[in-house]
Design a protein around this motif. Structure first.
Motif, PDB file in Angstrom:
ATOM      1  N   THR A  41      50.712  69.592  78.746  1.00  0.00           N
ATOM      2  CA  THR A  41      50.550  68.229  79.255  1.00  0.00           C
ATOM      3  C   THR A  41      49.215  68.028  79.952  1.00  0.00           C
ATOM      4  OG1 THR A  41      51.770  68.824  81.253  1.00  0.00           O
ATOM      5  CG2 THR A  41      53.020  67.793  79.504  1.00  0.00           C
ATOM      6  N   ASP A  42      48.733  69.043  80.664  1.00  0.00           N
ATOM      7  CA  ASP A  42      47.459  68.921  81.366  1.00  0.00           C
ATOM      8  C   ASP A  42      46.290  68.789  80.388  1.00  0.00           C
ATOM      9  OD1 ASP A  42      48.823  69.185  83.794  1.00  0.00           O
ATOM     10  OD2 ASP A  42      48.623  71.373  83.747  1.00  0.00           O
ATOM     11  N   VAL A  43      46.281  69.650  79.385  1.00  0.00           N
ATOM     12  CA  VAL A  43      45.199  69.626  78.389  1.00  0.00           C
ATOM     13  C   VAL A  43      45.282  68.354  77.555  1.00  0.00           C
ATOM     14  CG1 VAL A  43      44.193  70.823  76.398  1.00  0.00           C
ATOM     15  CG2 VAL A  43      45.044  72.147  78.347  1.00  0.00           C
ATOM     16  N   ALA A  44      46.482  67.981  77.156  1.00  0.00           N
ATOM     17  CA  ALA A  44      46.658  66.778  76.341  1.00  0.00           C
ATOM     18  C   ALA A  44      46.182  65.541  77.089  1.00  0.00           C
ATOM     19  CB  ALA A  44      48.130  66.627  75.947  1.00  0.00           C
ATOM     20  N   GLU A  45      46.492  65.471  78.373  1.00  0.00           N
ATOM     21  CA  GLU A  45      46.075  64.319  79.171  1.00  0.00           C
ATOM     22  C   GLU A  45      44.550  64.230  79.243  1.00  0.00           C
ATOM     23  OE1 GLU A  45      46.393  63.198  83.801  1.00  0.00           O
ATOM     24  OE2 GLU A  45      48.333  63.527  82.798  1.00  0.00           O
ATOM     25  N   ARG A  46      43.891  65.355  79.499  1.00  0.00           N
ATOM     26  CA  ARG A  46      42.423  65.348  79.571  1.00  0.00           C
ATOM     27  C   ARG A  46      41.793  65.011  78.218  1.00  0.00           C
ATOM     28  NH1 ARG A  46      43.093  70.171  82.439  1.00  0.00           N
ATOM     29  NH2 ARG A  46      42.113  71.370  80.766  1.00  0.00           N
ATOM     30  N   ALA A  47      42.448  65.430  77.136  1.00  0.00           N
ATOM     31  CA  ALA A  47      41.915  65.177  75.800  1.00  0.00           C
ATOM     32  C   ALA A  47      42.232  63.770  75.306  1.00  0.00           C
ATOM     33  CB  ALA A  47      42.464  66.203  74.809  1.00  0.00           C
ATOM     34  N   GLY A  48      43.189  63.117  75.935  1.00  0.00           N
ATOM     35  CA  GLY A  48      43.570  61.776  75.500  1.00  0.00           C
ATOM     36  C   GLY A  48      44.481  61.765  74.293  1.00  0.00           C
ATOM     37  N   VAL A  49      45.304  62.818  74.154  1.00  0.00           N
ATOM     38  CA  VAL A  49      46.272  62.881  73.056  1.00  0.00           C
ATOM     39  C   VAL A  49      47.650  63.119  73.648  1.00  0.00           C
ATOM     40  CG1 VAL A  49      44.579  63.771  71.398  1.00  0.00           C
ATOM     41  CG2 VAL A  49      45.975  65.384  72.689  1.00  0.00           C
ATOM     42  N   SER A  50      48.671  62.912  72.852  1.00  0.00           N
ATOM     43  CA  SER A  50      50.027  63.148  73.351  1.00  0.00           C
ATOM     44  C   SER A  50      50.305  64.651  73.396  1.00  0.00           C
ATOM     45  CB  SER A  50      51.068  62.461  72.461  1.00  0.00           C
ATOM     46  OG  SER A  50      51.199  63.137  71.229  1.00  0.00           O
ATOM     47  N   THR A  51      51.214  65.019  74.264  1.00  0.00           N
ATOM     48  CA  THR A  51      51.611  66.419  74.384  1.00  0.00           C
ATOM     49  C   THR A  51      52.206  66.913  73.076  1.00  0.00           C
ATOM     50  OG1 THR A  51      52.051  66.081  76.729  1.00  0.00           O
ATOM     51  CG2 THR A  51      53.036  68.024  75.727  1.00  0.00           C
ATOM     52  N   GLN A  52      53.014  66.078  72.435  1.00  0.00           N
ATOM     53  CA  GLN A  52      53.627  66.467  71.171  1.00  0.00           C
ATOM     54  C   GLN A  52      52.565  66.717  70.107  1.00  0.00           C
ATOM     55  OE1 GLN A  52      56.670  63.869  69.673  1.00  0.00           O
ATOM     56  NE2 GLN A  52      56.661  64.809  67.659  1.00  0.00           N
ATOM     57  N   TYR A  53      51.552  65.857  70.045  1.00  0.00           N
ATOM     58  CA  TYR A  53      50.493  66.024  69.043  1.00  0.00           C
ATOM     59  C   TYR A  53      49.731  67.322  69.292  1.00  0.00           C
ATOM     60  CZ  TYR A  53      46.674  65.037  65.873  1.00  0.00           C
ATOM     61  OH  TYR A  53      45.773  65.119  64.856  1.00  0.00           O
ATOM     62  N   LEU A  54      49.383  67.592  70.540  1.00  0.00           N
ATOM     63  CA  LEU A  54      48.666  68.829  70.850  1.00  0.00           C
ATOM     64  C   LEU A  54      49.507  70.043  70.494  1.00  0.00           C
ATOM     65  CD1 LEU A  54      46.268  70.378  71.936  1.00  0.00           C
ATOM     66  CD2 LEU A  54      47.175  70.054  74.242  1.00  0.00           C
ATOM     67  N   SER A  55      50.797  69.976  70.760  1.00  0.00           N
ATOM     68  CA  SER A  55      51.696  71.070  70.396  1.00  0.00           C
ATOM     69  C   SER A  55      51.675  71.306  68.883  1.00  0.00           C
ATOM     70  CB  SER A  55      53.121  70.762  70.856  1.00  0.00           C
ATOM     71  OG  SER A  55      54.019  71.740  70.391  1.00  0.00           O
ATOM     72  N   GLU A  56      51.700  70.233  68.116  1.00  0.00           N
ATOM     73  CA  GLU A  56      51.670  70.353  66.659  1.00  0.00           C
ATOM     74  C   GLU A  56      50.328  70.904  66.167  1.00  0.00           C
ATOM     75  OE1 GLU A  56      52.784  66.383  65.550  1.00  0.00           O
ATOM     76  OE2 GLU A  56      54.912  66.870  65.589  1.00  0.00           O
ATOM     77  N   VAL A  57      49.244  70.529  66.831  1.00  0.00           N
ATOM     78  CA  VAL A  57      47.923  71.082  66.481  1.00  0.00           C
ATOM     79  C   VAL A  57      47.919  72.582  66.758  1.00  0.00           C
ATOM     80  CG1 VAL A  57      45.472  71.126  67.136  1.00  0.00           C
ATOM     81  CG2 VAL A  57      46.633  68.934  66.781  1.00  0.00           C
ATOM     82  N   GLU A  58      48.405  72.978  67.921  1.00  0.00           N
ATOM     83  CA  GLU A  58      48.430  74.393  68.283  1.00  0.00           C
ATOM     84  C   GLU A  58      49.289  75.219  67.324  1.00  0.00           C
ATOM     85  OE1 GLU A  58      49.565  75.124  72.322  1.00  0.00           O
ATOM     86  OE2 GLU A  58      47.630  74.458  73.111  1.00  0.00           O
ATOM     87  N   ARG A  59      50.347  74.625  66.796  1.00  0.00           N
ATOM     88  CA  ARG A  59      51.221  75.339  65.862  1.00  0.00           C
ATOM     89  C   ARG A  59      50.721  75.266  64.430  1.00  0.00           C
ATOM     90  NH1 ARG A  59      56.534  72.741  66.280  1.00  0.00           N
ATOM     91  NH2 ARG A  59      55.467  71.052  67.319  1.00  0.00           N
ATOM     92  N   GLY A  60      49.582  74.609  64.219  1.00  0.00           N
ATOM     93  CA  GLY A  60      49.013  74.532  62.884  1.00  0.00           C
ATOM     94  C   GLY A  60      49.703  73.549  61.969  1.00  0.00           C
ATOM     95  N   LEU A  61      50.455  72.607  62.541  1.00  0.00           N
ATOM     96  CA  LEU A  61      51.188  71.627  61.742  1.00  0.00           C
ATOM     97  C   LEU A  61      50.378  70.366  61.477  1.00  0.00           C
ATOM     98  CD1 LEU A  61      54.670  71.926  63.472  1.00  0.00           C
ATOM     99  CD2 LEU A  61      53.850  73.082  61.401  1.00  0.00           C
ATOM    100  N   LYS A  62      49.411  70.095  62.341  1.00  0.00           N
ATOM    101  CA  LYS A  62      48.559  68.909  62.185  1.00  0.00           C
ATOM    102  C   LYS A  62      47.129  69.352  61.958  1.00  0.00           C
ATOM    103  CE  LYS A  62      51.528  65.601  63.094  1.00  0.00           C
ATOM    104  NZ  LYS A  62      51.949  64.650  62.116  1.00  0.00           N
ATOM    105  N   ASP A  63      46.424  68.589  61.159  1.00  0.00           N
ATOM    106  CA  ASP A  63      45.014  68.837  60.892  1.00  0.00           C
ATOM    107  C   ASP A  63      44.226  67.764  61.633  1.00  0.00           C
ATOM    108  OD1 ASP A  63      42.781  69.973  59.832  1.00  0.00           O
ATOM    109  OD2 ASP A  63      43.149  69.343  57.773  1.00  0.00           O
TER     110      ASP A  63
END
Length: 105
Positions: A41-63
């Motif tokens: 949540t901290d990183v997602a907030e600073r990046a301006g993306v949702s926590t769920q989206y960042l989680s999916e990026v980290e898991r390699g599900l989103k490009d």
């Protein structure tokens, strides 16, 4: 006449699939975030993306787009160039002898 030999099929073992670029990038982002002991949540907030989206990026599900990748890397005090260099370096040792990495389109 010669002897008839049965055709022997070569049984090939499937190799593990080559990792996609997005999977390697996501793993590196997660590794960096965890090394910094930060929450999604901290990183997602600073990046301006949702926590769920960042989680999916980290898991390699989103490009992620280059803009999103830049924002997330920046939230971790990295440049896209630093992130890419880390991924390329880690990709050859962590994933075996693939040599080249498979880039997602």
């Amino acid at each position: 006449m010669g002897e008839v030999l049965p055709l022997q099929r070569k049984v090939e073992r499937p190799e593990s699939p080559e990792p996609l670029w997005r999977e390697l990038v996501g793993a590196e982002l997660r590794r960096e975030r965890q090394a910094r002991e930060e929450r999604l949540t901290d990183v997602a907030e600073r990046a301006g993306v949702s926590t769920q989206y960042l989680s999916e990026v980290e898991r390699g599900l989103k490009d992620p787009s280059s803009e999103i990748l830049s924002a997330v890397a920046g939230a971790l005090d990295l440049t896209v160039r630093e992130l890419s260099t880390r991924v390329a370096s880690a990709g050859t040792s962590a994933t075996g002898s693939y040599g080249a990495l498979c880039l997602a389109a």
